[in-house]
Write a protein that holds these residues in place. Structure first.
Motif, PDB file in Angstrom:
ATOM      1  N   LEU A 134      11.040  14.909  -0.100  1.00  0.00           N
ATOM      2  CA  LEU A 134       9.764  13.982   0.558  1.00  0.00           C
ATOM      3  C   LEU A 134       9.256  14.389   2.138  1.00  0.00           C
ATOM      4  O   LEU A 134       8.630  14.185   2.634  1.00  0.00           O
ATOM      5  N   ALA A 135      10.646  14.606   2.701  1.00  0.00           N
ATOM      6  CA  ALA A 135      10.631  14.986   4.326  1.00  0.00           C
ATOM      7  C   ALA A 135       9.560  16.067   4.411  1.00  0.00           C
ATOM      8  O   ALA A 135       8.755  16.079   5.408  1.00  0.00           O
ATOM      9  N   ASP A 153       0.813  -1.202  -0.072  1.00  0.00           N
ATOM     10  CA  ASP A 153       0.138   0.046  -0.020  1.00  0.00           C
ATOM     11  C   ASP A 153       1.017   1.269  -0.162  1.00  0.00           C
ATOM     12  O   ASP A 153       1.189   1.989   0.986  1.00  0.00           O
ATOM     13  N   ARG A 154       1.496   1.534  -0.974  1.00  0.00           N
ATOM     14  CA  ARG A 154       2.467   2.840  -1.359  1.00  0.00           C
ATOM     15  C   ARG A 154       2.585   3.057  -2.830  1.00  0.00           C
ATOM     16  O   ARG A 154       2.329   2.362  -3.577  1.00  0.00           O
ATOM     17  N   LEU A 155       3.425   4.033  -3.000  1.00  0.00           N
ATOM     18  CA  LEU A 155       3.692   4.532  -4.221  1.00  0.00           C
ATOM     19  C   LEU A 155       4.825   3.611  -4.642  1.00  0.00           C
ATOM     20  O   LEU A 155       5.708   3.409  -3.993  1.00  0.00           O
ATOM     21  N   ALA A 211       8.432  11.728  -8.573  1.00  0.00           N
ATOM     22  CA  ALA A 211       7.978  11.371  -7.106  1.00  0.00           C
ATOM     23  C   ALA A 211       6.953  12.361  -6.376  1.00  0.00           C
ATOM     24  O   ALA A 211       6.036  12.019  -5.978  1.00  0.00           O
ATOM     25  N   LEU A 212       7.458  13.465  -6.871  1.00  0.00           N
ATOM     26  CA  LEU A 212       6.525  14.861  -5.988  1.00  0.00           C
ATOM     27  C   LEU A 212       5.057  14.817  -6.703  1.00  0.00           C
ATOM     28  O   LEU A 212       4.223  15.030  -6.063  1.00  0.00           O
ATOM     29  N   LYS A 213       5.249  14.560  -7.920  1.00  0.00           N
ATOM     30  CA  LYS A 213       3.773  14.432  -8.897  1.00  0.00           C
ATOM     31  C   LYS A 213       3.047  13.444  -8.377  1.00  0.00           C
ATOM     32  O   LYS A 213       1.740  13.515  -7.935  1.00  0.00           O
ATOM     33  N   MET A 214       3.687  12.103  -7.986  1.00  0.00           N
ATOM     34  CA  MET A 214       3.073  11.225  -7.313  1.00  0.00           C
ATOM     35  C   MET A 214       2.385  11.488  -5.941  1.00  0.00           C
ATOM     36  O   MET A 214       1.261  10.896  -5.793  1.00  0.00           O
ATOM     37  N   VAL A 215       3.154  12.105  -5.205  1.00  0.00           N
ATOM     38  CA  VAL A 215       2.861  12.254  -3.806  1.00  0.00           C
ATOM     39  C   VAL A 215       1.601  13.388  -4.018  1.00  0.00           C
ATOM     40  O   VAL A 215       0.362  13.079  -3.203  1.00  0.00           O
ATOM     41  N   ARG A 216       1.663  14.294  -4.723  1.00  0.00           N
ATOM     42  CA  ARG A 216       0.555  15.156  -5.049  1.00  0.00           C
ATOM     43  C   ARG A 216      -0.674  14.474  -5.512  1.00  0.00           C
ATOM     44  O   ARG A 216      -1.871  15.067  -4.934  1.00  0.00           O
ATOM     45  N   ALA A 217      -0.727  13.629  -6.408  1.00  0.00           N
ATOM     46  CA  ALA A 217      -1.752  13.099  -7.139  1.00  0.00           C
ATOM     47  C   ALA A 217      -2.440  11.948  -6.138  1.00  0.00           C
ATOM     48  O   ALA A 217      -3.385  11.790  -6.515  1.00  0.00           O
ATOM     49  N   THR A 218      -1.861  11.586  -5.066  1.00  0.00           N
ATOM     50  CA  THR A 218      -2.103  10.134  -4.434  1.00  0.00           C
ATOM     51  C   THR A 218      -2.538  10.696  -2.752  1.00  0.00           C
ATOM     52  O   THR A 218      -3.178  10.015  -2.237  1.00  0.00           O
ATOM     53  N   GLY A 219      -1.552  11.472  -2.218  1.00  0.00           N
ATOM     54  CA  GLY A 219      -1.743  11.553  -0.952  1.00  0.00           C
ATOM     55  C   GLY A 219      -0.972  10.755  -0.141  1.00  0.00           C
ATOM     56  O   GLY A 219      -1.017  10.484   1.103  1.00  0.00           O
ATOM     57  N   TYR A 220      -0.224   9.502  -1.064  1.00  0.00           N
ATOM     58  CA  TYR A 220       0.196   8.579  -0.151  1.00  0.00           C
ATOM     59  C   TYR A 220       1.504   8.904   0.942  1.00  0.00           C
ATOM     60  O   TYR A 220       2.179   9.862   0.411  1.00  0.00           O
ATOM     61  N   ALA A 264       7.927   3.609  -2.463  1.00  0.00           N
ATOM     62  CA  ALA A 264       9.180   2.650  -2.524  1.00  0.00           C
ATOM     63  C   ALA A 264       9.910   2.746  -3.678  1.00  0.00           C
ATOM     64  O   ALA A 264       9.349   2.797  -4.922  1.00  0.00           O
ATOM     65  N   LEU A 265      11.240   2.683  -3.898  1.00  0.00           N
ATOM     66  CA  LEU A 265      11.903   2.592  -4.986  1.00  0.00           C
ATOM     67  C   LEU A 265      12.064   1.141  -5.546  1.00  0.00           C
ATOM     68  O   LEU A 265      12.290   0.351  -4.633  1.00  0.00           O
TER      69      LEU A 265
END
Lengths: 620, 235
Positions: A333-334, A259-261, A297-306, A310-311
């Motif tokens: 990410l911090a 359950d993560r990006l 990575a930043l776009k993904m966080v913005r789009a999902t809120g996860y 994980a790399l």
């Protein structure tokens, strides 16, 4: 048309144990209900929602297809037993999640073939979805059924049930396929398939014929028409950095397995572990640039809120700028309150302090994979790490506050002796001592997990037959006894699951009736212990006149045609054989980034503009 | 800045568990890039909680999120938040609350529920009978097995809206005791159906009950020592 959605939502959903699996309207799910569409694709994952939703390939294809206004992709998973029973009882078809459309009403139904134990589930989904099981029985109005993923590199046991397969990276291949289907929508199935077969990476099994000799011995699978290639070559995305990558992952309501990006930093691995199929079928190594990854990575966080990303790769420590990448991502990410994890670290790259940087917060457990207990056997499998690497890594981990480590091994590898098994126990002991040496308090928790080796097609061990069930059990008892060590917990796998996996992995077209019979006998979700029935599979093999154990143990001769010889990963059979012989002589092979080994990939890539690390390759 | 946000969860979102709802909100505030405050410690988590957990399968027009931000937020920020919430989740209102007011969930005293019924007259008779009793003993599963409790004091009111064919239940919530809507429905020989909905939660103000968005909050007005009077809720 029947209002499937209304019936499903009102009459069926309230009766289910976990309705959130089937809502279909999660954040970022794409619902193209009212749009005129040319091609409708169902992306089917032959396992439960929680497993399928954790799979990166599905996410890539889902968003890739939905980017195009003329196409739609919807998800469908194997229903859990409660829903499966209701569907059968009510005679209600298996439907997609997004618009609750029966599988049989799609233009294309694509199955991800990740593991052999999902084969019977594929058949269950087809029949629940109202699609005729075999390609031969399907009519013009039925969907085309396509398979992809690692098992598509030997899809022979499944050829009866699929119209075609796609081999290799789908990012460029699948849009080509959909364009052909859209352009030739009015043509009969066979004509469509003929056009598809001309595309590199597409395999239409009906145009190929398995040939047998007078004694019934297998002679090879050959093209029936000149309109299709003699061997089907794998599709390769040459420039991964510019390839499509989804940022808007679907965000499930309930929790799923991963359950993560997931950010795929590179594809391919050239370490050359001889048991590893992924190391062959994803060659060559192709990286995404650090700046591309940071932006994603930043776009993904913005789009999902996860809250976690994980790399992902086959061996993340091998990424050429891993340090720079992790530092950069951590900084970005911090600020967002998002944590970074790096699941696939080889232990020789651990010593660089990478893991510490990544898992700053939760020091729960670390996993290492020495794979074999002695240096000799590690040389056989070409897992080029030493005992010293392992001990340095665990000491480092223990000194930095970790108290639990998990060690992954395999048993039943070629040339393995009891000495190698005892070597596993020996390593475990040394890991426990290492904890005391660095002044760890109390006892560490060392978990030793030993899986059973399953030889896979397109690997140097493809000729090797799996050891017998009796021998598996004997070796497991040797391990059980040897691993009675304070602080060490021993986990092992079920022998019969691995035997079935081996039997299906290297089988040919003769297995199609077996799988059909197993599905009739109720086999499905075989990867789940509670659903797996070895006796049903044995019965299915038996009724077709085959023996399950014999299929798993089959040893191929050097000059024997293999059921997957007509499918070309780019790595030559000659290279694989050479590696097999080196293995038997306990001779290691270096990573090809140290110098080309002539595996053949360079040939496959000769027409591509970019060849990744293969660009300086010499030819065999 | 601390805010109480009122929202509705309708349709298929009724199937979200309390944990699912929490996870969904945590991700929604990150999507909206709102400056949510985090707890300290090894595993920081956003400072947010709900007024009360809703049973799975029940819709609500009165869920409340109690959330802390590191900066002041504006009405426009909450409008942005609505954009990133799943279909079926609607923001209904919000208010700023003083930082030192105890968690909203500790203030809740009652909840209002309604369910559609088919035979209003028959239900009305049963309601009258039930309310005339002084003791209604029911079995409850506790940590130590089954126990009997008297539900009557926790049933504040039951009314029938005959025209709308609705049963309205005002039931106690909180550590003094509570009645669950499914328990009361069962006493009336009904079971929860698709229409069961939480329509409001209420905070105790002296003898009265008040909606969280309407109640007047004054901290430390009475006495710091008496725990019960640490805060006072006023009309």
């Amino acid at each position: 048309m029947k209002n499937y959605r209304q019936i499903f939502r009102e009459k069926i959903l309230p009766r289910l144990q976990k309705p959130t699996r089937y809502l279909g309207n999660e954040i970022n799910a794409v619902i193209k209900e009212d749009k005129p569409l040319q091609i409708k694709v169902a992306l089917a994952f032959p396992d439960l929602y929680e497993i399928g939703m954790s799979h990166l390939g599905l996410k890539i294809l889902y968003h890739l297809i939905n980017e195009n206004d003329d196409w739609s992709a919807e998800r469908v998973f194997m229903p859990a037993p409660d829903l499966e029973a209701i569907l059968q009882e009510e005679n209600f078809p298996l439907c997609s999640l997004e618009t609750v459309t029966p599988l049989s009403l799609f233009d294309l139904v694509g199955f991800t073939l990740q593991y052999e134990l999902s084969y019977a589930t594929v058949l269950q989904m087809l029949s629940l979805g109202g699609i005729p099981l075999t390609a031969e029985e399907r009519n013009e109005g039925d969907p085309l059924v396509v398979g992809g993923g690692p098992c598509a590199f030997n899809p022979e046991p499944l050829v009866d049930f699929f119209d075609f397969f796609i081999l290799g990276d789908a990012e460029e291949l699948l849009p080509q396929v959909l364009e052909i289907l859209q352009k030739h929508k009015a043509l009969p199935r066979k004509e469509k398939l003929l056009r598809l077969a001309a595309v590199k990476g597409v395999y239409v099994p009906a145009f190929y014929e398995a040939q047998y000799g007078k004694q019934g011995e297998y002679l090879g699978t050959v093209a029936k028409t000149e309109a299709v290639p003699k061997t089907v070559q794998r599709a390769v995305v040459a420039n991964l950095d510019q390839a499509f990558y989804p940022i808007d992952f679907i965000v499930p309501y309930g929790s799923i397995v991963h359950d993560r990006l997931v950010l795929e930093i590179f594809r391919g691995c050239t370490r050359g572990c001889r048991f590893c199929q992924a190391g062959i079928i994803y060659r060559p190594v192709r990286e995404r640039k650090p700046e591309t990854l940071r932006e994603l990575a930043l776009k993904m966080v913005r789009a999902t809120g996860y809250e976690e990303i994980a790399l992902s790769s086959l061996s993340s420590g091998d990424y050429s700028a891993i340090d720079q990448l992790v530092r950069g991502l951590n900084k970005d990410l911090a600020r967002e309150g998002v944590s970074l994890s790096l699941p696939s670290l080889r232990l020789d790259s651990f010593a660089t302090g990478l893991a510490e940087q990544v898992q700053r917060v939760r020091k729960s457990g670390l996993t290492f994979a020495p794979e074999a207990g002695t240096q000799r056997l590690r040389d056989v499998i070409n897992k080029n790490i030493t005992e010293e690497d392992l001990l340095i890594a665990v000491k480092d981990a223990f000194a930095n506050g970790w108290t639990a480590v998990k060690l992954y091994f395999m048993m039943g590898l070629p040339t393995e002796t009891d000495e190698d098994l005892l070597g596993i126990a020996d390593l475990a002991k040394k890991v426990v001592s290492a904890y005391k040496e660095v002044g760890g308090k109390g006892k560490p928790r060392v978990t030793v997990s030993v899986s059973i080796f399953v030889p896979k097609p397109h690997t140097p061990f493809q000729w090797f037959g799996q050891i017998t069930e009796e021998e598996i059990l004997r070796r497991q008892s040797v391990l059980k006894k040897a691993l009675r060590i304070p602080g060490v917990q021993f986990q092992y796998h079920d022998a019969q699951t691995s035997i079935l996996e081996a039997a299906l992995a290297r089988g040919g077209r003769e297995l199609a009736p077996v799988i059909k019979r197993a599905a009739e006998l109720g086999c499905r979700l075989d990867g789940w212990e509670e659903h797996f029935s070895y006796s049903a599979w044995q019965q299915a093999f038996g009724e077709v006149g085959l023996e399950l154990a014999a299929a798993a143990q089959k040893q191929f001769a050097a000059d024997e045609p293999l059921p997957w010889d007509h499918l070309d990963t780019g790595v030559s059979k000659r290279y694989l054989w050479r590696e097999y012989q080196k293995a038997l002589a306990s001779e290691a092979t270096e990573d090809c980034r140290q110098g080309c080994l002539g595996c053949g990939m360079a040939l496959l890539l000769k027409e591509e503009e970019e060849k990744g690390v293969c660009s300086n390759a010499s030819l065999d | 800045m601390r805010v109480w946000i009122k929202f509705a969860m309708d349709g298929a979102l009724r199937y979200l568990s309390h944990l699912d709802t929490m996870r969904m909100w945590q991700r929604a505030v990150r999507r909206a890039a709102l400056p949510v405050a985090y707890s300290q410690g090894f595993n920081p988590h956003p400072k947010m909680s709900f007024a009360m957990a809703l049973p799975v399968g029940v819709i609500s027009h009165a869920q409340y999120l109690d959330i802390n931000f590191t900066k002041d937020i504006r009405a426009a920020d909450l409008e942005n938040l609505q954009q990133v919430l799943p279909a079926g989740l609607t923001l209904l209102g919000w208010r700023i609350v003083p930082a030192k007011i105890p968690p909203l969930m500790s203030l809740v005293r009652a909840a209002c529920w309604e369910q559609k019924i088919t035979d209003a007259e028959a239900v009305e008779k049963k309601v009258a009978q039930l309310l005339s009793r002084t003791e209604i003993m029911v079995e409850r599963k506790g940590k130590k097995g089954l126990k009997m409790i008297n539900l009557r004091p926790f049933i504040y009111d039951l009314t029938i809206k005959g025209q709308e064919q609705k049963l309205i239940m005002l039931l106690a919530v909180g550590n003094i005791g509570s009645a669950k809507p499914e328990e009361v429905l069962s006493l009336l020989h009904l079971s929860p159906n698709n229409s069961l909905c939480q329509t409001e939660i209420l905070l105790g103000v002296g003898e009265a009950l008040q909606s969280p968005l309407a109640v007047c909050l004054r901290e430390k007005e009475v006495s710091l020592n008496a725990k019960a009077n640490y805060y006072q809720l006023r009309q």
